[in-house]
Structures are given as C-alpha cells and as structure tokens.
Design a protein around this motif. Structure first.
Motif, PDB file in Angstrom:
ATOM      1  N   VAL A 201      -7.591  -9.781   8.074  1.00  0.00           N
ATOM      2  CA  VAL A 201      -7.506  -8.308   6.845  1.00  0.00           C
ATOM      3  C   VAL A 201      -6.468  -8.451   6.182  1.00  0.00           C
ATOM      4  CG1 VAL A 201      -7.492  -6.309   7.142  1.00  0.00           C
ATOM      5  CG2 VAL A 201      -9.135  -6.617   8.831  1.00  0.00           C
ATOM      6  N   GLY A 202      -5.184  -9.153   6.912  1.00  0.00           N
ATOM      7  CA  GLY A 202      -4.216  -8.711   7.212  1.00  0.00           C
ATOM      8  C   GLY A 202      -3.748 -10.047   5.269  1.00  0.00           C
TER       9      GLY A 202
ATOM     10  N   THR B 295      -7.182  -5.451  -1.141  1.00  0.00           N
ATOM     11  CA  THR B 295      -8.965  -5.059  -1.326  1.00  0.00           C
ATOM     12  C   THR B 295      -9.319  -4.453   0.005  1.00  0.00           C
ATOM     13  OG1 THR B 295      -9.072  -7.402  -1.794  1.00  0.00           O
ATOM     14  CG2 THR B 295     -10.870  -5.886  -0.983  1.00  0.00           C
ATOM     15  N   THR B 296      -8.347  -4.400   1.056  1.00  0.00           N
ATOM     16  CA  THR B 296      -9.066  -3.146   2.437  1.00  0.00           C
ATOM     17  C   THR B 296      -7.929  -2.029   1.999  1.00  0.00           C
ATOM     18  OG1 THR B 296      -8.882  -5.132   3.399  1.00  0.00           O
ATOM     19  CG2 THR B 296      -8.838  -2.975   4.910  1.00  0.00           C
ATOM     20  N   TYR B 297      -7.105  -1.653   1.425  1.00  0.00           N
ATOM     21  CA  TYR B 297      -6.607  -1.147   1.452  1.00  0.00           C
ATOM     22  C   TYR B 297      -7.322   0.283   0.016  1.00  0.00           C
ATOM     23  CZ  TYR B 297      -2.510   2.637  -0.490  1.00  0.00           C
ATOM     24  OH  TYR B 297      -2.478   3.829  -0.689  1.00  0.00           O
TER      25      TYR B 297
ATOM     26  N   ALA C 272     -13.985  -9.166   5.917  1.00  0.00           N
ATOM     27  CA  ALA C 272     -12.661 -10.044   5.736  1.00  0.00           C
ATOM     28  C   ALA C 272     -13.007 -11.228   6.732  1.00  0.00           C
ATOM     29  CB  ALA C 272     -11.674  -9.149   6.704  1.00  0.00           C
ATOM     30  N   VAL C 273     -13.261 -11.509   7.898  1.00  0.00           N
ATOM     31  CA  VAL C 273     -13.479 -12.432   8.619  1.00  0.00           C
ATOM     32  C   VAL C 273     -15.142 -13.644   7.439  1.00  0.00           C
ATOM     33  CG1 VAL C 273     -14.708 -13.563  11.120  1.00  0.00           C
ATOM     34  CG2 VAL C 273     -13.279 -11.393  11.067  1.00  0.00           C
ATOM     35  N   LEU C 274     -15.501 -12.472   7.506  1.00  0.00           N
ATOM     36  CA  LEU C 274     -16.627 -13.555   6.480  1.00  0.00           C
ATOM     37  C   LEU C 274     -16.406 -14.132   5.755  1.00  0.00           C
ATOM     38  CD1 LEU C 274     -20.038 -11.766   7.128  1.00  0.00           C
ATOM     39  CD2 LEU C 274     -19.638 -13.744   8.265  1.00  0.00           C
ATOM     40  N   TRP C 275     -15.792 -13.076   4.957  1.00  0.00           N
ATOM     41  CA  TRP C 275     -14.886 -13.614   2.912  1.00  0.00           C
ATOM     42  C   TRP C 275     -13.748 -14.593   3.870  1.00  0.00           C
ATOM     43  CZ3 TRP C 275     -16.207 -11.836  -1.512  1.00  0.00           C
ATOM     44  CH2 TRP C 275     -15.092 -12.557  -2.512  1.00  0.00           C
ATOM     45  N   ALA C 276     -13.482 -14.593   4.815  1.00  0.00           N
ATOM     46  CA  ALA C 276     -11.968 -15.887   5.270  1.00  0.00           C
ATOM     47  C   ALA C 276     -12.707 -17.324   5.892  1.00  0.00           C
ATOM     48  CB  ALA C 276     -11.345 -15.326   6.329  1.00  0.00           C
TER      49      ALA C 276
ATOM     50  N   GLY D 227      -9.072 -12.703  -1.990  1.00  0.00           N
ATOM     51  CA  GLY D 227      -9.863 -11.334  -1.664  1.00  0.00           C
ATOM     52  C   GLY D 227     -10.061 -10.759  -3.509  1.00  0.00           C
ATOM     53  N   PRO D 228     -11.011 -10.393  -3.651  1.00  0.00           N
ATOM     54  CA  PRO D 228     -11.317 -10.099  -5.226  1.00  0.00           C
ATOM     55  C   PRO D 228     -10.238  -9.617  -5.927  1.00  0.00           C
ATOM     56  CG  PRO D 228     -13.320  -9.261  -3.229  1.00  0.00           C
ATOM     57  CD  PRO D 228     -12.021  -9.822  -2.858  1.00  0.00           C
TER      58      PRO D 228
END
Length: 501
Positions: free
Chosen positions: A384-385, A390-392, A434-438, A444-445
């Motif tokens: 996530v970090g 993108t997360t925020y 996030a794990v899948l994207w990593a 991130g987008p």
C-alpha cells in the motif's frame, strides 16, 4: 515513486531491498495511508457535532464510546502526523537522488515540478472531489520551503522541529487562532456600536423607566433564586436540541446534488487552504515534516539504529502516547476516572500525544522488519505504501459515492462503530488491490499520472541523462587543440577512404 508522499529509490541502509527502496518507509506510509481513513470516515459519514457525542448518537452506546476513544486516543492527528514525518524524510531522499544525478538546475526543476503538481492535485481533491481537509495542497506548498534545509544536520533539523512543535502546542493550548481573533474583533466592534446607540437612547428616556427596569431586575433575581435543579436539565435539553438542528442541517447539505455540494464545500476548502493554512497547518504539519527530516538524517528510517534503541522508542512512544490520550479523553468519558482528569492542560498535550505515538510506530515497525515474521506481516502495508496517492484519493472517491447525495446518500445513517467497520472494510479491499498491483511491477495509476505530468508528457529527458552541447558550438571563434587534432585526423581518414569503424 514520483511524488513527495512516496519514497524514491535509495540504496541507503542495510534493510534496503534490491531495487533500492526502504521497507520501513513503505510500511509506515502504508499504515498512514490506510489509518488516516479511520478518522476521515467520520467526517464523510457523520455530522460534525455527532462525532463528539457518541453517547447521544445511535443506540449502541458502549460500542460507540469505545470506538470514539480508540479514534481520539490513537488515530486523531497521529496518522496525519506520521504522513507528515514521512513526507519530510522522503523530501530529503528525493533531493539527494537528484543531486547525485547530473543535470544542474534540471534536478531542482524536477523537485519543484513534483510539488507544483501536488498542489494541483490538492486543489482538485479539495474542490472537485469535495474533500476540504486535503493534505496534498499543504504538503506541496510546505515542501517548497524544505528545499533550503536539505543539507542541514539531523540535530539542526531536530532543533527547528522542536521550536515549531513548542509554538504549535502553546497556540493549541491557549486556543488562539486568527479566525477566532477576527470574529472576536468584529463582535466587539458591533457591541460597541450597539452600546453607543443604547446610551444615546437612554439619555433621553424618563427617570421612571430606569426605576421600572431596576424593579424588574430585582424581581428576576428573586425568581432566579427560587429556581431549582431542573433549570440545568432544561439548559442541557435546549443545547441538545440546538445540536440536533445543526446535525440535521449538515445532513441536508451533504445529501444535496453535486452542484450544491460543490458550492457548500468550496467555502470550507477555501478556508482550509488560506486562513487555516497559515494559522494551523504551517506549524502543525511543518513541525512534523522537520521531525521526519531530522530522524531520517539521524538514521531512524534506514535500519542503522541499534535494535535496542528502536525497541525503547517503540515502548516509550506507544505507552506514553496512549497514557496521555487516556488522560485527555478517557478520564472525561469513563466513569470512575474523574480524579485523573488533567483539566485545561489537555490542549497543550495534544501534539505531545501524537508525536509519541508516531515515534512509537516508527520504532515498532523497525523492530518488526528485522525479523522475517515481522517483515512478512508488514509486506501488505508496504505494498500500500508504494501507491499512497492512489490509496488516499481512492478513499475520497469511495466515501463521497457512499455517503453524499451524488451517490447512495448514506450520510448520517450509521453509528460510530459501524463507520469504523466500514473504514476497515475499505482498507481490506485496498490492501488486496495493492498487493495484486505490486505484482505487476508498475506504479499506481495516480503515481504514474503524476510522473507523466512532472516529465512534461515525456518531453523532459529521463533522470540522469544530460543533453550535451555539440562541441562545434562550444567556441566557434577559436577551436581547442583537441578539436584541431580530431579534425585533422578525420580529414586524414576521409582522404584514405573514410573513418575507421
């Protein structure tokens, strides 16, 4: 990553991975990106006055009270403070990375481009995405001032942080704010004008009116002396009715169509990014940024600290922060702890509580990452970090669709503990994504978009690449001896059938 909230490549420290990242920064940033929703969810889904009244809002009083205590003791201000500290640490990383690469002013240009676009993201986030408490705008502006402090030692940065921290704490403790001072000055002026008008009227009034007023005052005083305890209950009832009206008015505002929401929240966003930026955010956020820069210089984020020091910081920070939080909030909420209340000192200790908790989390994560089991446990947070922007912003999009009138319109329908469960659910989905994207190895987008904007749509050269001036244009009047020899050799080669390949 290519924005100030994320860490760029850095090979510093023994815990750095092969690709040059600092796992401690990634994991802490992931926690901050997720944990900030634990407080923000109540702004998205609950009237402002209802948050501080967990006993009155909803039916599950015990669950709501303990949820509120968890948030105000452990979360409120802590995750924002941790975000700010990580921003300061990452700012040094970014500036150091640019300094190591050739390019002269191009390096500084990239740094300030990053911050400029972060300000632009904050404006979109605050006005168009309806989140007035955005931090991107604040970070982008304050980050520009950090540039001149980039070469300071850890101790000097720590001294600056402590000065800003002390001023911020005193300001919070005294309750001073530019906004309130302006309101008080305006009210005083209005009262003086009214008093002047009343005095002129009183001078022309008959003496009998004064006698009647005095008699009326004595009668009211006698009646007040005969009033019983029910007056306090009546005052509480009236106050609760007023709060209920405020809550219902806010619910109506949040359930309005998007154009109306845009107008309503724009006023809040403007205030946050103008008046409150100078009166609150410069000190609050600025102090934490300098703490982050100082602790980075001192080696807290790169794994260079002894394990014993990190463990001590974790124990002292977390226990001290929780105890302070309980003394501030728990003693005034839970029965049986009235004798432990600290009175008006609570406002002065707000910053101390969240700083202790931030330091405790840094120490705890450093200890965990030195063990294989701890590193595995924190790996999802590190994922996530790596995509914090993108997360925020993604949390904002989800929440305005869930709670505001432009979406499902659930604002004001949940209790405290239900909203916290919703936040945890959103976090769980974000962790999985996030794990899948990593695994794709891509940014991130929004991180990729920010990088594209910083690079001017790909017009700027990649970092580390310098466009060299052709030798022929360096000094046309008088060629250097080396150029003369090269020209003669080239001419000789051409005479013999061409240059040697």
């Amino acid at each position: 990553m290519d924005h100030p909230i994320s860490s760029p490549a850095s090979a510093a420290g023994p815990t750095a991975r092969a690709e040059g990242r600092l796992p401690l920064l990634d994991a802490l940033r992931g926690l901050a990106a997720l944990g900030i929703l634990w407080r923000n969810i109540f702004v998205f889904g609950l009237p402002t006055v209802a948050f501080t009244l967990p006993e009155e809002w909803g039916l599950s009083t015990a669950s709501n009270v303990f949820t509120w205590l968890f948030v105000v003791i452990f979360v409120d201000g802590t995750m924002r403070g941790l975000f700010s500290m990580l921003f300061g640490a990452t700012a040094i990383l970014i500036m150091a990375r640019h300094e190591r690469n050739p390019g002269g002013v191009f390096a500084a240009d990239l740094y300030f481009r990053r911050l400029m676009w972060l300000v632009a993201f904050g404006l979109v986030h605050g006005y168009l995405l309806l989140w007035p408490f955005d931090v991107l705008y604040v970070y982008g502006l304050l980050g520009m001032f950090l540039f001149v402090f980039r070469n300071m030692s850890g101790r000097a940065l720590l001294a600056i942080a402590l000065v800003l921290f002390a001023i911020s704490s005193v300001k919070d403790g005294t309750g001073w704010s530019l906004e309130q001072a302006s309101i008080d000055a305006f009210d005083a002026k209005q009262a003086a004008m009214q008093a002047s008008g009343e005095t002129d009227t009183a001078e022309t009034a008959a003496p009998e009116a004064g006698a009647e007023a005095e008699a009326g005052a004595e009668s009211a005083a006698d009646a007040s002396a005969q009033e019983g305890p029910s007056d306090l209950e009546e005052a509480v009832r009236i106050e609760l009715e007023d709060l209920e009206r405020l809550a219902l008015a806010e619910i109506d505002e949040r359930l309005a169509p998007y154009p109306d929401l845009l107008r309503t929240i724009a006023a809040e966003t403007f205030q946050e990014q103008t008046t409150l930026f100078f009166t609150d955010h410069v000190l609050d956020v600025g102090a934490m940024m300098f703490f982050g820069m100082a602790f980075f210089r001192l080696g807290a984020f790169s794994g260079r600290w002894p394990l014993r020091r990190s463990a001590a910081m974790a124990a002292i920070g977390l226990s001290g922060g929780v105890v302070l939080g309980f003394l501030i909030h728990g003693t005034t909420t839970l029965a049986g702890f009235e004798n432990w209340q600290i009175g008006t000192a609570d406002a002065y200790l707000y910053n101390a509580r969240r700083l202790l908790l931030c330091l405790g989390l840094i120490g705890l994560f450093d200890v965990l990452l030195r063990r294989h089991a701890g590193a595995v446990l924190l790996a999802p947070l590190a994922a996530v970090g790596r995509i914090p922007l993108t997360t925020y912003v993604g949390q904002t999009v989800v929440c305005i669709v869930l709670f505001y009138g432009l979406g499902f319109g659930l604002f004001g329908t949940f209790e405290h503990h239900e909203l916290l469960l919703i936040a945890f659910t959103i976090n769980a989905v974000q962790i999985v994504l996030a794990v899948l994207w990593a695994r794709t190895g891509r940014q991130g987008p929004l991180e990729a978009l920010l990088r594209f904007l910083i690079r001017g749509g790909g017009v700027l050269p990649e970092r580390g690449v310098v466009t060299r001036i052709p030798a022929a244009s360096a000094s046309p009047e008088k060629p250097s001896p080396e150029r003369s020899r090269t020209a003669r050799a080239a001419a000789s080669g051409k005479a013999k059938g061409g240059l040697r390949r």
